[in-house]
Design an enzyme around this catalytic site. Structure first.
Site, PDB file in Angstrom:
ATOM      1  N   ASP A 208       5.190  -5.850   9.796  1.00  0.00           N
ATOM      2  CA  ASP A 208       6.304  -5.527  10.701  1.00  0.00           C
ATOM      3  C   ASP A 208       6.230  -6.343  11.982  1.00  0.00           C
ATOM      4  O   ASP A 208       7.250  -6.826  12.482  1.00  0.00           O
ATOM      5  CB  ASP A 208       6.294  -4.025  11.026  1.00  0.00           C
ATOM      6  CG  ASP A 208       6.817  -3.198   9.865  1.00  0.00           C
ATOM      7  OD1 ASP A 208       7.480  -3.770   8.978  1.00  0.00           O
ATOM      8  OD2 ASP A 208       6.556  -1.980   9.835  1.00  0.00           O
TER       9      ASP A 208
ATOM     10  N   THR B 165      -0.995   7.644  -0.707  1.00  0.00           N
ATOM     11  CA  THR B 165      -2.270   7.550  -1.427  1.00  0.00           C
ATOM     12  C   THR B 165      -3.157   6.420  -0.892  1.00  0.00           C
ATOM     13  O   THR B 165      -4.362   6.399  -1.142  1.00  0.00           O
ATOM     14  CB  THR B 165      -2.032   7.269  -2.923  1.00  0.00           C
ATOM     15  OG1 THR B 165      -1.404   5.970  -3.022  1.00  0.00           O
ATOM     16  CG2 THR B 165      -1.117   8.313  -3.557  1.00  0.00           C
TER      17      THR B 165
ATOM     18  N   ASP C 213       1.034  -2.472  12.329  1.00  0.00           N
ATOM     19  CA  ASP C 213       1.461  -2.946  11.001  1.00  0.00           C
ATOM     20  C   ASP C 213       1.703  -4.462  11.069  1.00  0.00           C
ATOM     21  O   ASP C 213       2.668  -4.924  11.700  1.00  0.00           O
ATOM     22  CB  ASP C 213       2.734  -2.210  10.574  1.00  0.00           C
ATOM     23  CG  ASP C 213       3.116  -2.561   9.142  1.00  0.00           C
ATOM     24  OD1 ASP C 213       3.283  -3.771   8.837  1.00  0.00           O
ATOM     25  OD2 ASP C 213       3.233  -1.641   8.318  1.00  0.00           O
TER      26      ASP C 213
ATOM     27  N   ARG D  31       0.842  -1.180   0.000  1.00  0.00           N
ATOM     28  CA  ARG D  31       0.000   0.000   0.000  1.00  0.00           C
ATOM     29  C   ARG D  31       0.882   1.235   0.000  1.00  0.00           C
ATOM     30  O   ARG D  31       1.748   1.360   0.868  1.00  0.00           O
ATOM     31  CB  ARG D  31      -0.799  -0.058   1.302  1.00  0.00           C
ATOM     32  CG  ARG D  31      -2.105   0.583   1.278  1.00  0.00           C
ATOM     33  CD  ARG D  31      -2.898   0.201   2.504  1.00  0.00           C
ATOM     34  NE  ARG D  31      -2.342   0.658   3.768  1.00  0.00           N
ATOM     35  CZ  ARG D  31      -3.096   1.064   4.780  1.00  0.00           C
ATOM     36  NH1 ARG D  31      -4.406   1.094   4.651  1.00  0.00           N
ATOM     37  NH2 ARG D  31      -2.553   1.442   5.906  1.00  0.00           N
TER      38      ARG D  31
HETATM   39  C1  PRP Z   1      -0.941  -4.378   4.639  1.00  0.00           C
HETATM   40  C2  PRP Z   1      -1.827  -5.612   4.760  1.00  0.00           C
HETATM   41  C3  PRP Z   1      -2.683  -5.533   3.531  1.00  0.00           C
HETATM   42  C4  PRP Z   1      -2.873  -4.037   3.338  1.00  0.00           C
HETATM   43  C5  PRP Z   1      -4.245  -3.663   3.816  1.00  0.00           C
HETATM   44  O1  PRP Z   1       0.083  -4.618   3.753  1.00  0.00           O
HETATM   45  O2  PRP Z   1      -1.117  -6.804   4.892  1.00  0.00           O
HETATM   46  O3  PRP Z   1      -2.087  -6.126   2.380  1.00  0.00           O
HETATM   47  O4  PRP Z   1      -1.871  -3.395   4.144  1.00  0.00           O
HETATM   48  O5  PRP Z   1      -4.522  -2.355   3.546  1.00  0.00           O
HETATM   49  P1  PRP Z   1      -5.673  -1.901   2.526  1.00  0.00           P
HETATM   50  O6  PRP Z   1      -6.878  -2.718   2.844  1.00  0.00           O
HETATM   51  O7  PRP Z   1      -5.868  -0.439   2.861  1.00  0.00           O
HETATM   52  O8  PRP Z   1      -5.165  -2.098   1.135  1.00  0.00           O
HETATM   53  P2  PRP Z   1       1.268  -3.544   3.520  1.00  0.00           P
HETATM   54  O9  PRP Z   1       0.908  -2.606   2.414  1.00  0.00           O
HETATM   55  O10 PRP Z   1       1.623  -2.914   4.834  1.00  0.00           O
HETATM   56  O11 PRP Z   1       2.440  -4.425   2.966  1.00  0.00           O
HETATM   57  P3  PRP Z   1       3.353  -5.527   3.700  1.00  0.00           P
HETATM   58  O12 PRP Z   1       2.457  -6.714   4.003  1.00  0.00           O
HETATM   59  O13 PRP Z   1       4.359  -5.848   2.646  1.00  0.00           O
HETATM   60  O14 PRP Z   1       3.947  -4.937   4.937  1.00  0.00           O
HETATM   61  N1  URA Z   2      -2.077  -2.627   7.148  1.00  0.00           N
HETATM   62  C1  URA Z   2      -1.661  -3.039   8.366  1.00  0.00           C
HETATM   63  O1  URA Z   2      -0.681  -3.803   8.485  1.00  0.00           O
HETATM   64  N2  URA Z   2      -2.317  -2.587   9.454  1.00  0.00           N
HETATM   65  C2  URA Z   2      -3.378  -1.765   9.369  1.00  0.00           C
HETATM   66  O2  URA Z   2      -3.952  -1.397  10.416  1.00  0.00           O
HETATM   67  C3  URA Z   2      -3.796  -1.349   8.094  1.00  0.00           C
HETATM   68  C4  URA Z   2      -3.131  -1.810   6.990  1.00  0.00           C
END
Ligand code: PRP
Ligand code: URA
Length: 212
Positions: A206, A109, A203, A105
């Site tokens: 993380d 944006t 997150d 994400r």
């Molecule tokens: C997180 C999560 C989802 C997304 C959800 O991933 O694991 O994929 O955010 O958010 P949304 O519903 O608003 O799209 P992230 O973008 O943090 O990536 P990562 O898993 O690589 O840390």
């Molecule tokens: N992605 C995450 O990992 N946590 C949130 O709360 C939203 C998006």
């Protein structure tokens, strides 16, 4: 939230494990262990979406009508955090094929950015079922993008598996993909101004991988 396409798990173990992973004092390795346990419970519940076909077999004593799965199962974790749900799902569906979708994400944006997609060649696409694995359904942007990709690939039956969902994300999936059912362990109250689920767990990627 009245929604035919949303199933929220109510098992007591789910409630205690979700509490563990929400707690900011839970270490990344404990977090991973509880996500693992939750993913097994979630997979078991989501497996109710599978269809059966009859199968005649012989026991050592007699013939009997049994069943086998009609669906070819594909698991699709959304990288990175979706990988946390893989062990549990793979335990319940040992013969599943695995597809990977790399989407993150954009922090400003909040729109999904794709960097990888690999989908298996299926013998019976019409009867395939794909479980999309992602612990967090926040705005729904990443999940909706994943569903679009699968539909473009010709998949008809898609199921979402999430640990924590926001009403905004659930609405987004309902608006764009009425045919897709969501299984979630918790439905939270809202998103904050950075698009994080509240109360949520922070997150997920993380916390799972210890990259805080
Ligand atoms: C997180 C999560 C989802 C997304 C959800 O991933 O694991 O994929 O955010 O958010 P949304 O519903 O608003 O799209 P992230 O973008 O943090 O990536 P990562 O898993 O690589 O840390
Ligand atoms: N992605 C995450 O990992 N946590 C949130 O709360 C939203 C998006």
């Amino acid at each position: 939230m009245a929604n035919m396409n949303l199933v929220q798990l109510t098992h007591p173990l789910v409630k205690t494990y979700i509490t563990k992973i929400r707690d900011k004092n839970t270490s990344y390795f404990e977090f991973r262990q509880y996500v693992d346990k939750l993913s097994t419970l979630l997979a078991y519940e989501a497996a109710k979406e599978l269809e059966l076909k009859p199968k005649k077999i012989k026991t050592p004593l007699a013939s009997v009508k049994g069943y086998e799965l009609k669906n070819e199962v594909v698991l699709m974790p959304i990288l990175r955090a979706g990988l946390g749900l893989m062990n549990g799902f793979n335990h319940i569906f040992p013969e599943a094929r695995i597809s990977h979708l790399g989407v993150y994400r954009n922090e400003e944006t909040l729109k999904p950015v794709k960097y990888y997609f690999k989908f298996p060649k299926l013998t019976d696409k019409k009867n395939a079922i794909v479980f999309i694995l992602d612990p967090m359904l926040a705005t729904g942007g990443s999940m909706s993008y994943a569903i679009d990709e699968l539909k473009k690939a010709g998949i008809k039956k898609i199921v979402v598996a999430s640990l924590v969902s926001a009403p905004e994300g659930v609405k987004e999936i309902r608006r764009k993909h009425k045919d897709v059912k969501i299984f979630t362990c918790a439905l939270d109250t809202h998103l904050d101004d950075r698009g994080y689920i509240v109360p949520g767990l922070g997150d997920a990627g993380d916390r799972l991988f210890g990259t805080l």
